[in-house]
Design a protein around this motif. Structure first.
Motif, PDB file in Angstrom:
ATOM      1  N   SER A 156      -1.466 -52.927 -46.786  1.00  0.00           N
ATOM      2  CA  SER A 156      -2.669 -52.274 -46.271  1.00  0.00           C
ATOM      3  C   SER A 156      -3.406 -53.163 -45.279  1.00  0.00           C
ATOM      4  CB  SER A 156      -3.603 -51.923 -47.438  1.00  0.00           C
ATOM      5  OG  SER A 156      -3.983 -53.090 -48.156  1.00  0.00           O
ATOM      6  N   THR A 157      -3.201 -54.458 -45.361  1.00  0.00           N
ATOM      7  CA  THR A 157      -3.906 -55.393 -44.483  1.00  0.00           C
ATOM      8  C   THR A 157      -3.302 -55.466 -43.085  1.00  0.00           C
ATOM      9  OG1 THR A 157      -2.548 -57.216 -45.314  1.00  0.00           O
ATOM     10  CG2 THR A 157      -4.654 -56.837 -46.413  1.00  0.00           C
ATOM     11  N   PHE A 158      -2.249 -54.694 -42.833  1.00  0.00           N
ATOM     12  CA  PHE A 158      -1.626 -54.731 -41.505  1.00  0.00           C
ATOM     13  C   PHE A 158      -2.605 -54.310 -40.408  1.00  0.00           C
ATOM     14  CE2 PHE A 158       1.071 -52.848 -38.101  1.00  0.00           C
ATOM     15  CZ  PHE A 158       1.733 -54.009 -37.735  1.00  0.00           C
ATOM     16  N   ILE A 159      -3.584 -53.503 -40.774  1.00  0.00           N
ATOM     17  CA  ILE A 159      -4.577 -53.068 -39.785  1.00  0.00           C
ATOM     18  C   ILE A 159      -5.252 -54.270 -39.126  1.00  0.00           C
ATOM     19  CG2 ILE A 159      -6.447 -52.883 -41.483  1.00  0.00           C
ATOM     20  CD1 ILE A 159      -5.847 -50.610 -38.412  1.00  0.00           C
ATOM     21  N   ASN A 160      -5.395 -55.344 -39.853  1.00  0.00           N
ATOM     22  CA  ASN A 160      -6.051 -56.536 -39.300  1.00  0.00           C
ATOM     23  C   ASN A 160      -5.201 -57.230 -38.243  1.00  0.00           C
ATOM     24  OD1 ASN A 160      -8.562 -56.711 -41.062  1.00  0.00           O
ATOM     25  ND2 ASN A 160      -6.956 -56.609 -42.608  1.00  0.00           N
ATOM     26  N   LYS A 161      -3.894 -57.035 -38.296  1.00  0.00           N
ATOM     27  CA  LYS A 161      -3.030 -57.590 -37.245  1.00  0.00           C
ATOM     28  C   LYS A 161      -3.246 -56.827 -35.934  1.00  0.00           C
ATOM     29  CE  LYS A 161      -1.463 -59.598 -40.892  1.00  0.00           C
ATOM     30  NZ  LYS A 161      -2.202 -60.755 -41.390  1.00  0.00           N
ATOM     31  N   LEU A 162      -3.610 -55.553 -36.058  1.00  0.00           N
ATOM     32  CA  LEU A 162      -3.848 -54.731 -34.879  1.00  0.00           C
ATOM     33  C   LEU A 162      -5.194 -55.060 -34.240  1.00  0.00           C
ATOM     34  CD1 LEU A 162      -2.517 -51.297 -36.201  1.00  0.00           C
ATOM     35  CD2 LEU A 162      -1.247 -53.228 -35.230  1.00  0.00           C
ATOM     36  N   VAL A 163      -6.020 -55.787 -34.973  1.00  0.00           N
ATOM     37  CA  VAL A 163      -7.294 -56.280 -34.444  1.00  0.00           C
ATOM     38  C   VAL A 163      -7.093 -57.640 -33.778  1.00  0.00           C
ATOM     39  CG1 VAL A 163      -9.628 -57.044 -35.066  1.00  0.00           C
ATOM     40  CG2 VAL A 163      -8.631 -55.041 -36.183  1.00  0.00           C
ATOM     41  N   ALA A 164      -6.139 -58.397 -34.284  1.00  0.00           N
ATOM     42  CA  ALA A 164      -6.049 -59.821 -33.955  1.00  0.00           C
ATOM     43  C   ALA A 164      -5.308 -60.148 -32.664  1.00  0.00           C
ATOM     44  CB  ALA A 164      -5.371 -60.562 -35.108  1.00  0.00           C
ATOM     45  N   LEU A 165      -4.326 -59.328 -32.301  1.00  0.00           N
ATOM     46  CA  LEU A 165      -3.394 -59.745 -31.246  1.00  0.00           C
ATOM     47  C   LEU A 165      -3.706 -59.090 -29.908  1.00  0.00           C
ATOM     48  CD1 LEU A 165      -0.866 -61.450 -30.720  1.00  0.00           C
ATOM     49  CD2 LEU A 165       0.527 -59.455 -31.320  1.00  0.00           C
ATOM     50  N   GLY A 166      -4.000 -59.905 -28.896  1.00  0.00           N
ATOM     51  CA  GLY A 166      -4.215 -59.420 -27.546  1.00  0.00           C
ATOM     52  C   GLY A 166      -2.908 -58.953 -26.919  1.00  0.00           C
ATOM     53  N   ILE A 167      -2.977 -57.891 -26.108  1.00  0.00           N
ATOM     54  CA  ILE A 167      -1.775 -57.293 -25.527  1.00  0.00           C
ATOM     55  C   ILE A 167      -1.455 -57.933 -24.178  1.00  0.00           C
ATOM     56  CG2 ILE A 167      -0.684 -55.141 -24.799  1.00  0.00           C
ATOM     57  CD1 ILE A 167      -1.362 -55.396 -27.833  1.00  0.00           C
ATOM     58  N   VAL A 168      -0.197 -58.355 -24.027  1.00  0.00           N
ATOM     59  CA  VAL A 168       0.253 -58.993 -22.791  1.00  0.00           C
ATOM     60  C   VAL A 168       1.179 -58.036 -22.031  1.00  0.00           C
ATOM     61  CG1 VAL A 168       0.080 -61.276 -23.833  1.00  0.00           C
ATOM     62  CG2 VAL A 168       2.282 -60.083 -23.851  1.00  0.00           C
ATOM     63  N   PRO A 169       1.312 -58.200 -20.708  1.00  0.00           N
ATOM     64  CA  PRO A 169       2.171 -57.316 -19.915  1.00  0.00           C
ATOM     65  C   PRO A 169       3.641 -57.722 -20.005  1.00  0.00           C
ATOM     66  CG  PRO A 169       1.052 -58.865 -18.479  1.00  0.00           C
ATOM     67  CD  PRO A 169       0.535 -59.130 -19.863  1.00  0.00           C
ATOM     68  N   GLU A 170       4.486 -56.781 -20.400  1.00  0.00           N
ATOM     69  CA  GLU A 170       5.912 -57.093 -20.512  1.00  0.00           C
ATOM     70  C   GLU A 170       6.482 -57.527 -19.165  1.00  0.00           C
ATOM     71  OE1 GLU A 170      10.081 -55.117 -22.187  1.00  0.00           O
ATOM     72  OE2 GLU A 170       8.349 -53.823 -21.797  1.00  0.00           O
ATOM     73  N   HIS A 171       6.034 -56.905 -18.077  1.00  0.00           N
ATOM     74  CA  HIS A 171       6.612 -57.175 -16.759  1.00  0.00           C
ATOM     75  C   HIS A 171       6.218 -58.547 -16.205  1.00  0.00           C
ATOM     76  CE1 HIS A 171       2.570 -55.649 -15.705  1.00  0.00           C
ATOM     77  NE2 HIS A 171       2.679 -56.412 -14.627  1.00  0.00           N
ATOM     78  N   ALA A 172       5.173 -59.147 -16.775  1.00  0.00           N
ATOM     79  CA  ALA A 172       4.672 -60.409 -16.204  1.00  0.00           C
ATOM     80  C   ALA A 172       4.572 -61.525 -17.238  1.00  0.00           C
ATOM     81  CB  ALA A 172       3.299 -60.175 -15.563  1.00  0.00           C
ATOM     82  N   TYR A 173       5.266 -61.356 -18.363  1.00  0.00           N
ATOM     83  CA  TYR A 173       5.145 -62.366 -19.420  1.00  0.00           C
ATOM     84  C   TYR A 173       6.300 -63.356 -19.388  1.00  0.00           C
ATOM     85  CZ  TYR A 173       4.438 -64.685 -23.860  1.00  0.00           C
ATOM     86  OH  TYR A 173       4.236 -65.648 -24.824  1.00  0.00           O
TER      87      TYR A 173
END
Length: 534
Positions: A156-173
């Protein structure tokens, strides 16, 4: 699993000289415009060693500025949307489906899609970085604006991972270069990073959310003394300072003290020293702290308010479970401390008496004394450790205080108590700290090797429960169910002392809105979109 909000080895703090160089090297910094902000707020987290890459830890537990996240927490710790517009969870808890906005662009103009979200999470899971994603089997882009997360355990705590991680661009990573020149979709764009001195951001004109008042944000990396001096001389707008500075009066500046959930606690190795060692060859166990009478006597006998008033200059609050202020904290596990006579009674009943009159109780030929470690560069932890030693003497327990580097602490913490810092809006912290099977010498999860089957059952029920109310109830029962638990009422596995306040000196015309709950390491920029000059 790796602990998301526990202490990790900090990066080296920039010297006062480096901070002064940053100020002297730019006239613009010494006289910022009204929509520019210069801050020195890195005294706890420090300069990010690998740069501004969420996959390697940037932004965990605080506003990443450059990147967006799927969700955020508001000032009351309620879940709110960022990139996400909605989410659903399958009945078995193993599939999470998240819908995202369709109007978001990265700073280079490319659209952000579900493929970028899936790429970010899969890459972070493979990298085993600061965000613990061991539960993630795979993230998949179902369509341009729908991402599906498949888990290997219904947490149930997986929701907190969706708060924690900033999204990076696949094309420029590129993992080698991204941290030094990051592109994201957050409210600020990266401008430049002068390593050891400063990082500069500017407002993102294409940001999908509220437009920030401050168009330019400069963060200086300097120690607390240099930061205070720079603020006092009017060179910067905002500085994080130690609690000892909380009573300072500076013309044109105000002191702001923010409460936090950042708790300071002492780990007690639970096993005696039998010669056993970890897989890495580190000694396990402590003959003194393995005795529950010692742990319980310290927990009940030490006056936590005295620690707050003395070691923290009043800038903090008593703490008993490590999560007192959070929804999963158990109020029944909070007790009246400072009971010296009660502590002495516990010791005597446990066989600890002072037979030689030296003021230290002993059991057979074993003295009630141990070493208490603290990270040598942490001023408030040193003060707490020293105060603990002074208070413990009243009970007949001798604590020898030593400051060590994190590298040294990580080799000694399985046999020697240490002052740690924890504070997260993710209860996974509790699971990793007390669940018997979470012990892992590579991550320092459950360093005390705590093992209580009843607590294990509560923790597993909590972390797998799809119902938040039921989960919180089981987190609470793990601390104390009336018979057993990890708290001082039960096994007294740790001694929690205080939550610290984060203290700042800032321009008196600076309005920082309603700050978010301050986690471990602080999140002063969590409310940056509300900031303005009054």
């Amino acid at each position: 699993m790796s602990s998301p909000a526990a202490d990790s080895k900090p990066t080296e703090q920039t010297s006062q000289v480096a901070g002064e160089t940053a100020l002297q090297g730019s006239e613009e910094l010494s006289s910022p415009g009204s929509d520019e902000l210069v801050a020195a707020v890195g005294t706890h987290g420090g300069e990010p060693e690998t740069g501004f890459d969420p996959i390697s830890g940037w932004g965990y537990n605080h506003e990443p500025l450059v990147q967006s996240t799927l969700f955020k927490k508001d000032s009351e710790a309620n879940l709110i949307n960022d990139l996400a517009t909605d989410y659903t969870i399958s009945d078995d808890g193993l599939k999470w489906t998240v819908k995202i906005r369709s109007d978001v662009k990265f700073h280079d103009g490319e659209p952000l899609t579900a493929k970028d979200v899936a790429f970010t999470f899969n890459t972070a899971a493979d990298a085993s970085g600061s965000v613990d994603l061991s539960v993630l089997e795979k993230a998949t882009a179902v369509d341009d604006y729908t991402v599906e997360f498949n888990l290997n355990d219904p947490q149930s705590t997986f929701i907190n991972k969706l708060v924690a991680l900033g999204i990076v661009p696949e094309h420029a990573y590129n993992s080698e270069t991204y941290g030094s020149n990051p592109a994201g979709s957050g409210p600020y764009k990266f401008v430049q990073w002068d390593k050891g001195q400063q990082v500069i951001f500017e407002a993102n004109p294409d940001y999908y959310g509220q437009e920030p008042y401050f168009k330019k944000l400069t963060i200086l990396f300097m120690d607390s003394d240099a930061a205070f001096a720079a603020a006092k001389s009017g060179q910067i707008d905002l500085a994080e300072v130690p609690s000892t500075f909380a009573d300072q009066k500076v013309d044109g500046m105000k002191i702001v003290s923010l409460e936090s959930i950042d708790a300071r606690g002492i780990s007690f190795p639970m096993n005696p020293n039998t010669g056993e060692k970890t897989e890495n060859g580190y000694v396990i166990g402590n003959d003194v702290t393995s005795d529950p009478a010692i742990r319980k006597a310290l927990n009940i006998g030490i006056d936590r308010q005295a620690l707050v008033d003395g070691a923290l200059n009043g800038q903090g609050e008593e703490e008993f479970t490590g999560v007192d202020k959070l929804p999963w904290g158990n109020k029944e596990a909070i007790f009246e401390d400072g009971d010296i006579e009660g502590a002495k009674k516990i010791l005597a009943e446990g066989g600890w008496t002072d037979t030689d009159g030296d003021g230290i109780v002993e059991k057979s030929d074993l003295k009630a004394e141990f070493t208490l470690l603290y990270p040598a560069n942490a001023q408030e932890r040193q003060a707490l450790a020293v105060s603990m030693g002074e208070e413990a003497k009243k009970l007949g327990i001798n604590i020898k205080v030593e400051g060590k580097s994190w590298d040294e602490i990580y080799t000694l913490c399985y046999s020697t108590p240490n002052v740690w810092g924890y504070g997260s809006l993710d209860p996974t912290d509790i699971y990793l700290r007390y669940y018997s099977k979470s012990y892992d010498p590579s991550t320092r999860n459950n360093v005390i090797m705590y093992n209580n089957p009843a607590v294990d059952n509560y923790l597993r029920t909590a972390i797998t429960s799809p119902d938040q109310e039921a989960a919180n109830k089981n987190w609470q029962l793990a601390a104390w169910d009336g018979t057993t638990g990890f708290s001082a009422e039960g096994d007294a596995s740790w001694m929690w002392m205080a939550t610290i306040n984060y203290v700042y000196i800032m321009d008196e015309d600076l309005d920082i809105g309603t700050p978010k709950i301050q986690p471990h390491g602080a999140d002063i920029f969590g409310s940056i979109l509300e900031w303005k000059r009054a």
